[in-house]
Write a protein that holds these residues in place. Structure first.
Motif, mmCIF file in Angstrom:
data_model
loop_
_atom_site.group_PDB
_atom_site.id
_atom_site.type_symbol
_atom_site.label_atom_id
_atom_site.label_comp_id
_atom_site.label_asym_id
_atom_site.label_seq_id
_atom_site.Cartn_x
_atom_site.Cartn_y
_atom_site.Cartn_z
ATOM 1 N N LEU A 17 0.825 -1.208 0.000
ATOM 2 C CA LEU A 17 0.000 0.000 0.000
ATOM 3 C C LEU A 17 0.863 1.262 0.000
ATOM 4 O O LEU A 17 0.577 2.225 -0.711
ATOM 5 N N GLY A 18 1.923 1.253 0.783
ATOM 6 C CA GLY A 18 2.828 2.403 0.820
ATOM 7 C C GLY A 18 3.510 2.639 -0.515
ATOM 8 O O GLY A 18 3.637 3.785 -0.970
ATOM 9 N N THR A 21 1.277 4.342 -2.967
ATOM 10 C CA THR A 21 1.039 5.780 -2.780
ATOM 11 C C THR A 21 1.992 6.593 -3.660
ATOM 12 O O THR A 21 1.736 7.767 -3.922
ATOM 13 N N TYR A 61 -8.864 -2.227 -1.261
ATOM 14 C CA TYR A 61 -7.703 -1.393 -0.952
ATOM 15 C C TYR A 61 -6.952 -0.973 -2.206
ATOM 16 O O TYR A 61 -6.260 0.046 -2.205
ATOM 17 N N ILE A 80 -3.674 2.376 -5.443
ATOM 18 C CA ILE A 80 -4.289 2.395 -4.114
ATOM 19 C C ILE A 80 -5.602 3.190 -4.201
ATOM 20 O O ILE A 80 -5.696 4.177 -4.919
ATOM 21 N N PRO A 82 -9.020 5.091 -2.066
ATOM 22 C CA PRO A 82 -9.212 5.840 -0.812
ATOM 23 C C PRO A 82 -9.345 4.908 0.404
ATOM 24 O O PRO A 82 -8.806 5.194 1.481
ATOM 25 N N ARG A 85 -5.943 3.824 1.319
ATOM 26 C CA ARG A 85 -5.205 4.884 2.035
ATOM 27 C C ARG A 85 -5.592 4.912 3.519
ATOM 28 O O ARG A 85 -4.745 5.098 4.385
ATOM 29 N N GLU A 86 -6.881 4.710 3.799
ATOM 30 C CA GLU A 86 -7.332 4.635 5.193
ATOM 31 C C GLU A 86 -6.714 3.434 5.899
ATOM 32 O O GLU A 86 -6.268 3.536 7.049
ATOM 33 N N LEU A 88 -3.941 1.953 5.111
ATOM 34 C CA LEU A 88 -2.514 2.222 5.282
ATOM 35 C C LEU A 88 -2.275 3.119 6.492
ATOM 36 O O LEU A 88 -1.365 2.858 7.289
ATOM 37 N N ALA A 89 -3.086 4.153 6.662
ATOM 38 C CA ALA A 89 -2.933 5.044 7.818
ATOM 39 C C ALA A 89 -3.100 4.268 9.124
ATOM 40 O O ALA A 89 -2.338 4.460 10.076
#
Length: 120
Positions: A17-18, A21, A61, A80, A82, A85-86, A88-89
């Motif tokens: 996921l990173g 981004t 994801y 990725i 949205p 991104r959530e 991943l956070a």
């Protein structure tokens, strides 16, 4: 150095996921980026990456689309979402707690053991 498969598995989702981004990528480019980021310490295979990408796509994801490479080959690119991104956070917060705890343990392990008065 060989990295334990449990550690590879635990870090796979936040790594992918990173990486995504940074921009949309196809599978081989993701594998190459993992190797770059780990200084060659992590060598992923297609057999490890594609089931993960398919799972991340089922979870919403990542999304995928077909494109053409500079050489004219059709490749599936991953991006990725949205929701990704959530996720991943959330993973970043979890890994920060784990990394901080490990850092403290390792710093303590480098200090000589405390001498308890009366014991020697």
């Amino acid at each position: 150095m060989r990295i334990d498969k449990d550690l590879v598995a635990a870090s796979a989702t936040p790594l992918v996921l990173g990486i995504l981004t940074e921009g949309d990528l196809y599978g081989y480019a993701i594998i190459k980026r993992v190797s770059e980021l780990s200084g060659g310490g992590m060598q992923w295979t297609d057999g490890m990456l594609y089931p993960l990408l398919h799972r991340l796509e089922r979870l919403g994801y990542v999304s995928s689309s077909w494109g053409t490479s500079e050489a004219g080959r059709r490749r599936k690119h991953y991006a990725i979402t949205p929701t990704g991104r959530e996720a991943l956070a959330d993973r970043q917060e979890q890994w920060t707690v784990v990394a901080d705890a490990l850092r403290q343990v390792w710093q303590s392990a480098q200090r000589p053991p405390a001498v308890i008065e009366g014991w020697a």
